[in-house]
Design a protein around this motif. Structure first.
Motif, PDB file in Angstrom:
ATOM      1  N   ILE A  18       0.867  -1.183   0.000  1.00 32.49           N
ATOM      2  CA  ILE A  18       0.000   0.000   0.000  1.00 32.49           C
ATOM      3  C   ILE A  18       0.899   1.226   0.000  1.00 32.49           C
ATOM      4  O   ILE A  18       1.825   1.326   0.807  1.00 32.49           O
ATOM      5  CB  ILE A  18      -0.907  -0.005   1.253  1.00 32.49           C
ATOM      6  CG1 ILE A  18      -1.711  -1.302   1.292  1.00 32.49           C
ATOM      7  CG2 ILE A  18      -1.819   1.218   1.255  1.00 32.49           C
ATOM      8  CD1 ILE A  18      -2.399  -1.558   2.614  1.00 32.49           C
ATOM      9  N   SER A  19       0.635   2.139  -0.933  1.00 34.06           N
ATOM     10  CA  SER A  19       1.528   3.290  -1.086  1.00 34.06           C
ATOM     11  C   SER A  19       0.749   4.543  -1.452  1.00 34.06           C
ATOM     12  O   SER A  19      -0.367   4.475  -1.967  1.00 34.06           O
ATOM     13  CB  SER A  19       2.542   2.975  -2.197  1.00 34.06           C
ATOM     14  OG  SER A  19       3.303   4.114  -2.506  1.00 34.06           O
ATOM     15  N   GLY A  20       1.376   5.669  -1.187  1.00 34.71           N
ATOM     16  CA  GLY A  20       0.822   6.946  -1.633  1.00 34.71           C
ATOM     17  C   GLY A  20       1.136   7.215  -3.088  1.00 34.71           C
ATOM     18  O   GLY A  20       0.501   8.038  -3.745  1.00 34.71           O
ATOM     19  N   ARG A  21       2.137   6.494  -3.633  1.00 26.93           N
ATOM     20  CA  ARG A  21       2.509   6.678  -5.046  1.00 26.93           C
ATOM     21  C   ARG A  21       1.475   6.028  -5.942  1.00 26.93           C
ATOM     22  O   ARG A  21       0.623   5.281  -5.480  1.00 26.93           O
ATOM     23  CB  ARG A  21       3.873   6.016  -5.303  1.00 26.93           C
ATOM     24  CG  ARG A  21       5.005   6.694  -4.595  1.00 26.93           C
ATOM     25  CD  ARG A  21       6.164   5.739  -4.437  1.00 26.93           C
ATOM     26  NE  ARG A  21       6.860   6.029  -3.213  1.00 26.93           N
ATOM     27  CZ  ARG A  21       7.939   6.800  -3.133  1.00 26.93           C
ATOM     28  NH1 ARG A  21       8.457   7.332  -4.194  1.00 26.93           N
ATOM     29  NH2 ARG A  21       8.508   7.028  -1.972  1.00 26.93           N
ATOM     30  N   LYS A  25       3.720   3.095 -10.617  1.00 26.40           N
ATOM     31  CA  LYS A  25       5.077   3.382 -10.139  1.00 26.40           C
ATOM     32  C   LYS A  25       5.528   2.288  -9.161  1.00 26.40           C
ATOM     33  O   LYS A  25       6.648   1.795  -9.242  1.00 26.40           O
ATOM     34  CB  LYS A  25       5.090   4.733  -9.425  1.00 26.40           C
ATOM     35  CG  LYS A  25       6.020   5.747 -10.047  1.00 26.40           C
ATOM     36  CD  LYS A  25       6.010   7.040  -9.269  1.00 26.40           C
ATOM     37  CE  LYS A  25       5.690   8.190 -10.202  1.00 26.40           C
ATOM     38  NZ  LYS A  25       5.541   9.463  -9.500  1.00 26.40           N
ATOM     39  N   HIS A  41      -2.800   5.963  -2.240  1.00 28.03           N
ATOM     40  CA  HIS A  41      -3.403   5.850  -0.900  1.00 28.03           C
ATOM     41  C   HIS A  41      -4.644   4.957  -0.912  1.00 28.03           C
ATOM     42  O   HIS A  41      -5.605   5.206  -0.185  1.00 28.03           O
ATOM     43  CB  HIS A  41      -3.745   7.226  -0.332  1.00 28.03           C
ATOM     44  CG  HIS A  41      -2.559   8.120  -0.185  1.00 28.03           C
ATOM     45  ND1 HIS A  41      -1.668   8.020   0.855  1.00 28.03           N
ATOM     46  CD2 HIS A  41      -2.110   9.128  -0.959  1.00 28.03           C
ATOM     47  CE1 HIS A  41      -0.724   8.932   0.731  1.00 28.03           C
ATOM     48  NE2 HIS A  41      -0.965   9.619  -0.378  1.00 28.03           N
TER      49      HIS A  41
HETATM   50  O1  LIG Z   1       5.737   6.266   1.153  1.00 27.87           O
HETATM   51  P1  LIG Z   1       4.628   6.000   0.169  1.00 27.87           P
HETATM   52  O2  LIG Z   1       3.403   5.396   0.800  1.00 27.87           O
HETATM   53  O3  LIG Z   1       5.098   5.208  -1.021  1.00 27.87           O
HETATM   54  O4  LIG Z   1       4.119   7.410  -0.384  1.00 27.87           O
HETATM   55  C1  LIG Z   1       5.035   8.403  -0.714  1.00 27.87           C
HETATM   56  C2  LIG Z   1       4.271   9.599  -1.271  1.00 27.87           C
HETATM   57  O5  LIG Z   1       3.658   9.179  -2.488  1.00 27.87           O
HETATM   58  C3  LIG Z   1       2.939  10.224  -3.176  1.00 27.87           C
HETATM   59  O6  LIG Z   1       3.865  11.203  -3.516  1.00 27.87           O
HETATM   60  C4  LIG Z   1       4.747  10.819  -4.534  1.00 27.87           C
HETATM   61  O7  LIG Z   1       4.041  10.852  -5.797  1.00 27.87           O
HETATM   62  C5  LIG Z   1       3.595  12.191  -6.120  1.00 27.87           C
HETATM   63  C6  LIG Z   1       2.787  12.097  -7.411  1.00 27.87           C
HETATM   64  O8  LIG Z   1       3.513  11.402  -8.405  1.00 27.87           O
HETATM   65  C7  LIG Z   1       4.807  13.124  -6.253  1.00 27.87           C
HETATM   66  O9  LIG Z   1       4.373  14.449  -6.532  1.00 27.87           O
HETATM   67  C8  LIG Z   1       5.596  13.139  -4.921  1.00 27.87           C
HETATM   68  O10 LIG Z   1       6.778  13.911  -5.067  1.00 27.87           O
HETATM   69  C9  LIG Z   1       5.969  11.718  -4.555  1.00 27.87           C
HETATM   70  O11 LIG Z   1       6.592  11.688  -3.258  1.00 27.87           O
HETATM   71  C10 LIG Z   1       1.840  10.790  -2.282  1.00 27.87           C
HETATM   72  O12 LIG Z   1       1.203  11.872  -2.940  1.00 27.87           O
HETATM   73  C11 LIG Z   1       2.392  11.234  -0.936  1.00 27.87           C
HETATM   74  O13 LIG Z   1       1.311  11.571  -0.103  1.00 27.87           O
HETATM   75  C12 LIG Z   1       3.177  10.089  -0.303  1.00 27.87           C
HETATM   76  O14 LIG Z   1       3.761  10.528   0.910  1.00 27.87           O
END
Ligand SMILES: O=P(O)(O)OC[C@H]1O[C@H](O[C@H]2O[C@H](CO)[C@@H](O)[C@H](O)[C@H]2O)[C@H](O)[C@@H](O)[C@@H]1O
Length: 73
Positions: A18-21, A25, A41
């Motif tokens: 589970i990721s925010g990306r 990706k 998310h």
């Molecule tokens: O630690 P994760 O659960 O993998 O999440 C990390 C962040 O992921 C997302 O941000 C990332 O992708 C964005 C859109 O491509 C990019 O703008 C950002 O620079 C990246 O870090 C998510 O939006 C964040 O909330 C998470 O913390």
């Protein structure tokens, strides 16, 4: 080595990342079709589907919430 460890866990238990990306990706990083992936998310979820229940050897990620997510964007 980490990929092999995760693959082993996935052979024993249903396993999810589970990721925010974005899901794409995360899949590009991990490259394992045996897992569930929840990207953005949890807005975009993909799970492993067994092609054949009889031998269980052909596992592919084919189910995804992509179209539903695109409708919301
Ligand atoms: O630690 P994760 O659960 O993998 O999440 C990390 C962040 O992921 C997302 O941000 C990332 O992708 C964005 C859109 O491509 C990019 O703008 C950002 O620079 C990246 O870090 C998510 O939006 C964040 O909330 C998470 O913390």
């Amino acid at each position: 080595q980490m990929r092999a460890a995760v693959r082993h866990v996935a052979s024993l238990f249903p396993t999810a990342i589970i990721s925010g990306r974005s899901r794409d990706k995360v899949f590009d990083f991990v490259k394992l079709t045996e897992l569930y992936y929840a990207g953005s998310h949890g807005m975009d979820i993909m799970g492993p589907i067994r092609k054949s229940e009889s031998n269980g050897h052909h596992v592919e990620c084919v189910r995804s919430t992509d179209s539903e997510v695109k409708q919301l964007s």
